[in-house]
Design a protein around this motif. Structure first.
Motif, PDB file in Angstrom:
ATOM      1  N   GLU A 181       0.813  -1.125   0.019  1.00 35.38           N
ATOM      2  CA  GLU A 181       0.254  -0.037   0.065  1.00 35.38           C
ATOM      3  C   GLU A 181       0.847   1.394   0.080  1.00 35.38           C
ATOM      4  OE1 GLU A 181      -2.841  -0.033   3.134  1.00 35.38           O
ATOM      5  OE2 GLU A 181      -3.959  -1.921   2.243  1.00 35.38           O
ATOM      6  N   ARG A 182       2.027   1.127   0.245  1.00 36.06           N
ATOM      7  CA  ARG A 182       2.890   2.314   0.202  1.00 36.06           C
ATOM      8  C   ARG A 182       3.757   2.260  -0.973  1.00 36.06           C
ATOM      9  NH1 ARG A 182       8.064   3.687   3.661  1.00 36.06           N
ATOM     10  NH2 ARG A 182       7.971   5.784   4.011  1.00 36.06           N
ATOM     11  N   CYS A 183       4.498   1.580  -1.518  1.00 32.79           N
ATOM     12  CA  CYS A 183       5.427   1.549  -2.525  1.00 32.79           C
ATOM     13  C   CYS A 183       4.656   0.859  -3.711  1.00 32.79           C
ATOM     14  CB  CYS A 183       6.929   1.216  -2.210  1.00 32.79           C
ATOM     15  SG  CYS A 183       6.906  -0.721  -2.028  1.00 32.79           S
ATOM     16  N   GLY A 184       3.976  -0.190  -3.694  1.00 37.36           N
ATOM     17  CA  GLY A 184       3.347  -1.010  -4.750  1.00 37.36           C
ATOM     18  C   GLY A 184       4.087  -2.199  -5.046  1.00 37.36           C
ATOM     19  N   ASN A 185       5.109  -2.474  -4.198  1.00 37.38           N
ATOM     20  CA  ASN A 185       6.096  -3.725  -4.524  1.00 37.38           C
ATOM     21  C   ASN A 185       4.942  -5.012  -4.338  1.00 37.38           C
ATOM     22  OD1 ASN A 185       8.369  -2.469  -5.616  1.00 37.38           O
ATOM     23  ND2 ASN A 185       9.229  -2.577  -3.171  1.00 37.38           N
ATOM     24  N   PRO A 186       5.448  -6.085  -4.993  1.00 33.58           N
ATOM     25  CA  PRO A 186       4.576  -7.356  -4.650  1.00 33.58           C
ATOM     26  C   PRO A 186       4.843  -7.907  -3.470  1.00 33.58           C
ATOM     27  CG  PRO A 186       6.082  -7.842  -6.456  1.00 33.58           C
ATOM     28  CD  PRO A 186       6.545  -6.077  -5.994  1.00 33.58           C
ATOM     29  N   ILE A 187       3.824  -8.060  -2.635  1.00 29.04           N
ATOM     30  CA  ILE A 187       3.758  -8.884  -1.368  1.00 29.04           C
ATOM     31  C   ILE A 187       2.508  -9.756  -1.056  1.00 29.04           C
ATOM     32  CG2 ILE A 187       4.421  -6.850   0.025  1.00 29.04           C
ATOM     33  CD1 ILE A 187       1.589  -6.087   0.786  1.00 29.04           C
ATOM     34  N   GLN A 188       2.780 -10.942  -0.381  1.00 27.51           N
ATOM     35  CA  GLN A 188       1.928 -11.795  -0.241  1.00 27.51           C
ATOM     36  C   GLN A 188       1.061 -11.711   1.013  1.00 27.51           C
ATOM     37  OE1 GLN A 188       4.401 -15.508  -0.438  1.00 27.51           O
ATOM     38  NE2 GLN A 188       3.629 -15.440  -2.666  1.00 27.51           N
ATOM     39  N   GLU A 189       1.420 -11.217   2.119  1.00 30.93           N
ATOM     40  CA  GLU A 189       0.682 -10.857   3.130  1.00 30.93           C
ATOM     41  C   GLU A 189       0.855  -9.656   3.817  1.00 30.93           C
ATOM     42  OE1 GLU A 189       1.995 -13.665   6.072  1.00 30.93           O
ATOM     43  OE2 GLU A 189       4.085 -12.968   6.010  1.00 30.93           O
ATOM     44  N   GLY A 190      -0.033  -9.029   4.626  1.00 32.41           N
ATOM     45  CA  GLY A 190      -0.167  -7.739   5.204  1.00 32.41           C
ATOM     46  C   GLY A 190      -0.595  -6.621   4.202  1.00 32.41           C
ATOM     47  N   LYS A 191      -0.053  -5.405   4.716  1.00 33.14           N
ATOM     48  CA  LYS A 191      -0.439  -4.342   3.978  1.00 33.14           C
ATOM     49  C   LYS A 191       0.727  -3.541   3.399  1.00 33.14           C
ATOM     50  CE  LYS A 191      -4.774  -3.213   6.095  1.00 33.14           C
ATOM     51  NZ  LYS A 191      -5.752  -2.388   6.461  1.00 33.14           N
ATOM     52  N   ILE A 192       1.775  -3.706   3.937  1.00 32.83           N
ATOM     53  CA  ILE A 192       3.161  -3.241   3.500  1.00 32.83           C
ATOM     54  C   ILE A 192       4.180  -4.173   3.578  1.00 32.83           C
ATOM     55  CG2 ILE A 192       2.415  -0.722   4.213  1.00 32.83           C
ATOM     56  CD1 ILE A 192       4.258  -1.010   6.778  1.00 32.83           C
ATOM     57  N   CYS A 193       5.335  -4.013   2.425  1.00 32.24           N
ATOM     58  CA  CYS A 193       6.540  -4.899   2.481  1.00 32.24           C
ATOM     59  C   CYS A 193       7.308  -4.795   3.372  1.00 32.24           C
ATOM     60  CB  CYS A 193       7.204  -4.440   0.961  1.00 32.24           C
ATOM     61  SG  CYS A 193       7.914  -3.018   0.933  1.00 32.24           S
ATOM     62  N   GLY A 194       8.329  -5.731   3.573  1.00 32.66           N
ATOM     63  CA  GLY A 194       9.428  -5.369   4.675  1.00 32.66           C
ATOM     64  C   GLY A 194      10.066  -4.192   4.575  1.00 32.66           C
ATOM     65  N   ASN A 195      10.619  -3.724   3.635  1.00 34.47           N
ATOM     66  CA  ASN A 195      11.439  -2.632   3.271  1.00 34.47           C
ATOM     67  C   ASN A 195      10.643  -1.344   3.869  1.00 34.47           C
ATOM     68  OD1 ASN A 195      13.688  -1.209   2.516  1.00 34.47           O
ATOM     69  ND2 ASN A 195      12.790  -0.704   0.492  1.00 34.47           N
ATOM     70  N   CYS A 196       9.495  -1.048   3.604  1.00 32.04           N
ATOM     71  CA  CYS A 196       8.557  -0.042   3.992  1.00 32.04           C
ATOM     72  C   CYS A 196       8.242  -0.154   5.452  1.00 32.04           C
ATOM     73  CB  CYS A 196       7.184   0.071   3.029  1.00 32.04           C
ATOM     74  SG  CYS A 196       7.407   0.428   1.431  1.00 32.04           S
ATOM     75  N   ARG A 197       8.146  -1.253   5.895  1.00 28.07           N
ATOM     76  CA  ARG A 197       8.131  -1.586   7.284  1.00 28.07           C
ATOM     77  C   ARG A 197       9.332  -1.333   7.983  1.00 28.07           C
ATOM     78  NH1 ARG A 197       6.057  -7.359   8.350  1.00 28.07           N
ATOM     79  NH2 ARG A 197       6.458  -6.846   6.336  1.00 28.07           N
ATOM     80  N   ASP A 198      10.463  -1.474   7.521  1.00 26.92           N
ATOM     81  CA  ASP A 198      11.754  -1.148   8.214  1.00 26.92           C
ATOM     82  C   ASP A 198      11.891   0.477   8.070  1.00 26.92           C
ATOM     83  OD1 ASP A 198      12.213  -3.622   8.678  1.00 26.92           O
ATOM     84  OD2 ASP A 198      13.613  -3.969   7.059  1.00 26.92           O
ATOM     85  N   GLN A 199      11.403   1.268   7.196  1.00 28.30           N
ATOM     86  CA  GLN A 199      11.731   2.670   6.882  1.00 28.30           C
ATOM     87  C   GLN A 199      10.623   3.262   7.920  1.00 28.30           C
ATOM     88  OE1 GLN A 199      10.743   3.558   2.859  1.00 28.30           O
ATOM     89  NE2 GLN A 199      12.868   2.670   2.252  1.00 28.30           N
TER      90      GLN A 199
END
Length: 140
Positions: free
Chosen positions: A86-104
């Motif tokens: 939902e933040r950057c558009g990278n493909p994910i399989q679970e949750g709402k944001i990817c690991g990179n966005c979560r770390d940021q």
């Protein structure tokens, strides 16, 4: 007890409770799920993406993404069924944001907490400081 609401899909009036759509739309979603599941259960379609599944079944991509988000279609069994962060558009399989966005976001929160703790400490230190006035300098 549920509340009276309009179905977000068709606009029909229904009692909103466990389901977020009316009974007719729920039945349609279930039929769509069965269609999608039957399609990707075939060995040659297990590596299909959401777009390919949508083209092969005629089911809307948003509905397939909903099934993945609800974990009705397991990413372990179907590894290419992903949706966008939902933040950057990278493909994910679970949750709402990817690991990179979560770390940021975590890093930004940690920085904000550090700034707040420094400001709090400065306020406490200034509250404990006493100032004196030398009366000799005030006399004329």
């Amino acid at each position: 007890m549920g509340e009276l609401s309009n179905c977000p899909n068709c606009g029909a009036l229904f009692v909103k409770g466990v389901r977020k759509v009316c009974d007719n739309c729920y039945r349609e979603e279930e039929r769509a799920f069965e269609t999608v599941y039957a399609y990707i259960r075939k060995k040659e379609n297990r590596r299909a993406t959401i777009t390919e599944v949508s083209e092969g079944t005629g089911v809307e991509e948003r509905l397939i993404m909903k099934f993945v988000k609800e974990k009705r279609l397991q990413p372990a069994q179907f590894p290419n069924l992903t949706y966008g962060c939902e933040r950057c558009g990278n493909p994910i399989q679970e949750g709402k944001i990817c690991g990179n966005c979560r770390d940021q976001l975590k890093h930004a929160l940690d920085q904000e907490q550090a700034v707040e703790s420094i400001e709090k400490r400065q306020k406490q230190e200034s509250a404990q400081t006493y100032f004196t006035v030398d009366k000799k300098f005030n006399r004329r």
